[in-house]
Design an enzyme around this catalytic site. Sequence first.
Site, PDB file in Angstrom:
ATOM      1  N   SER A  95      10.532   6.461   9.157  1.00 33.91           N
ATOM      2  CA  SER A  95       9.875   6.180  10.427  1.00 33.91           C
ATOM      3  C   SER A  95      10.242   4.778  10.883  1.00 33.91           C
ATOM      4  O   SER A  95      10.018   3.806  10.164  1.00 33.91           O
ATOM      5  CB  SER A  95       8.356   6.298  10.275  1.00 33.91           C
ATOM      6  OG  SER A  95       7.704   5.919  11.471  1.00 33.91           O
ATOM      7  N   SER A 100       8.606   5.679  16.164  1.00 29.25           N
ATOM      8  CA  SER A 100       7.320   5.276  16.731  1.00 29.25           C
ATOM      9  C   SER A 100       7.554   4.938  18.198  1.00 29.25           C
ATOM     10  O   SER A 100       8.143   3.904  18.511  1.00 29.25           O
ATOM     11  CB  SER A 100       6.767   4.061  15.986  1.00 29.25           C
ATOM     12  OG  SER A 100       6.452   4.402  14.652  1.00 29.25           O
ATOM     13  N   LEU A 101       7.089   5.795  19.077  1.00 30.38           N
ATOM     14  CA  LEU A 101       7.316   5.610  20.508  1.00 30.38           C
ATOM     15  C   LEU A 101       6.108   4.925  21.157  1.00 30.38           C
ATOM     16  O   LEU A 101       6.218   3.840  21.709  1.00 30.38           O
ATOM     17  CB  LEU A 101       7.597   6.962  21.161  1.00 30.38           C
ATOM     18  CG  LEU A 101       8.041   6.939  22.614  1.00 30.38           C
ATOM     19  CD1 LEU A 101       9.360   6.206  22.769  1.00 30.38           C
ATOM     20  CD2 LEU A 101       8.174   8.374  23.149  1.00 30.38           C
ATOM     21  N   GLY A 155       5.806  -2.217   6.852  1.00 31.97           N
ATOM     22  CA  GLY A 155       7.183  -2.639   7.046  1.00 31.97           C
ATOM     23  C   GLY A 155       7.985  -1.742   7.967  1.00 31.97           C
ATOM     24  O   GLY A 155       7.574  -0.633   8.309  1.00 31.97           O
ATOM     25  N   ASN A 185      -6.099   5.089  14.102  1.00 38.29           N
ATOM     26  CA  ASN A 185      -7.056   4.572  13.132  1.00 38.29           C
ATOM     27  C   ASN A 185      -7.574   3.240  13.655  1.00 38.29           C
ATOM     28  O   ASN A 185      -6.796   2.348  13.981  1.00 38.29           O
ATOM     29  CB  ASN A 185      -6.373   4.345  11.769  1.00 38.29           C
ATOM     30  CG  ASN A 185      -6.313   5.607  10.945  1.00 38.29           C
ATOM     31  OD1 ASN A 185      -7.310   6.303  10.791  1.00 38.29           O
ATOM     32  ND2 ASN A 185      -5.149   5.919  10.415  1.00 38.29           N
ATOM     33  N   CYS A 229      -2.414   1.342   8.039  1.00 41.44           N
ATOM     34  CA  CYS A 229      -1.494   0.498   7.281  1.00 41.44           C
ATOM     35  C   CYS A 229      -1.975  -0.948   7.264  1.00 41.44           C
ATOM     36  O   CYS A 229      -2.231  -1.532   8.309  1.00 41.44           O
ATOM     37  CB  CYS A 229      -0.091   0.554   7.903  1.00 41.44           C
ATOM     38  SG  CYS A 229       0.727   2.129   7.658  1.00 41.44           S
ATOM     39  N   GLU A 250       0.819  -1.204   0.000  1.00 42.00           N
ATOM     40  CA  GLU A 250       0.000   0.000   0.000  1.00 42.00           C
ATOM     41  C   GLU A 250       0.861   1.265   0.000  1.00 42.00           C
ATOM     42  O   GLU A 250       1.971   1.268   0.526  1.00 42.00           O
ATOM     43  CB  GLU A 250      -0.881   0.029   1.255  1.00 42.00           C
ATOM     44  CG  GLU A 250      -1.863  -1.113   1.329  1.00 42.00           C
ATOM     45  CD  GLU A 250      -2.590  -1.160   2.660  1.00 42.00           C
ATOM     46  OE1 GLU A 250      -2.366  -0.253   3.498  1.00 42.00           O
ATOM     47  OE2 GLU A 250      -3.364  -2.100   2.869  1.00 42.00           O
TER      48      GLU A 250
END
Length: 352
Positions: free
Chosen positions: A200, A223-224, A168, A299, A342, A101
């Site tokens: 990221s 990404s925490l 990924g 999301n 995602c 995607e």
Amino acid sequence: MQTEDVNRNNEKLDLRNCTRGQLETLLAELGQPKFRAKQIEDWVWVKNATSLDQMTNLSKALRAELADYVTLGGVEEVARQVSQDGSRKYLLRFPDGVAVECVGMPSKNRLAVCVSTQAGCAMGCAFCATGASGLTRSLTAGEIYEQVMHVRDDFNTRVTSVVMMGQGEPMMNYDATLAALRRLNSPEGAGIGARHLTVSTCGVIPMIKRFANEPEQFTLAVSLHSANQSTRNILMPGVKKYSLIHLYDVMGEYVDKTGRRPTYEYALIQGVNDNEDELGALCDFCRGTLAHVNIIQLNEVPGSKLKPASPERAEEFVARLASVGVEATIRNSRGADIDAACGQLRQRMQEL
């Protein structure tokens, strides 16, 4: 490389994944001058040609000869969703059947693109639809780049920024990710400024160290999602071995070495990482650092028990972080009326 060997073994050179040197070697063996390589690369990387026939500044005879030795790869658009906010999400399939995607997000005179670096993901994050299906394979640099070009051509406008934030873990496909970034940055590619190209990561510490030593000014986001180790281990099992203490240290080294401001991504999840203890831990983790915190409204993923926290709670997080000198913003959620998270679109198509 001998053209006879390539032909006999039926191993064609993929123009989207070969080096300039490989292309020049092939052309020399075909009796062609070096400048033909630049012409071909312009068609591949700038014009996003999908066939040799489009390369009209090459003779028909040369195009026919090249067809025996090279392939142009290419993607098939399997699905496309358009949001009311103008965002477009695509499911693209490569020649081997693997699908990924990507998303195009227009805003005034800008176009941001979010791309995948792997088909699937091995990190297993609890809030991510991609992680539920595991890793299929890593993408090549050409396949990462091609997503950006597909979105560019669909919008018929220049891409101004790219985030490696789709399916990924980019740092687990480091070499291909870096090669794609460099091609996107190159004036002989997409020509996007390095500071508008973002990677990221879940926090793969050895690769963050390596990334800090690259000469380009690419941007880093981590990404925490929790500054509490036990909560983070539950949400992000794939990076359990990389402790928050070590992540804090390596991010300090990153800032010292690069002088660049990293971003921490924090998806607010109701009843999980939105309480006072979690907020206090986040303030402590970020206080006195150069980092910017991006508060994300989760999301919803069908079948998941995880729910987004309220918009009011997001505002409270921003205000509290500001009170300890940490810059924070709430990310504008795009594509809420389509399969925005995602992996959702890929998952939906597999169910059909």
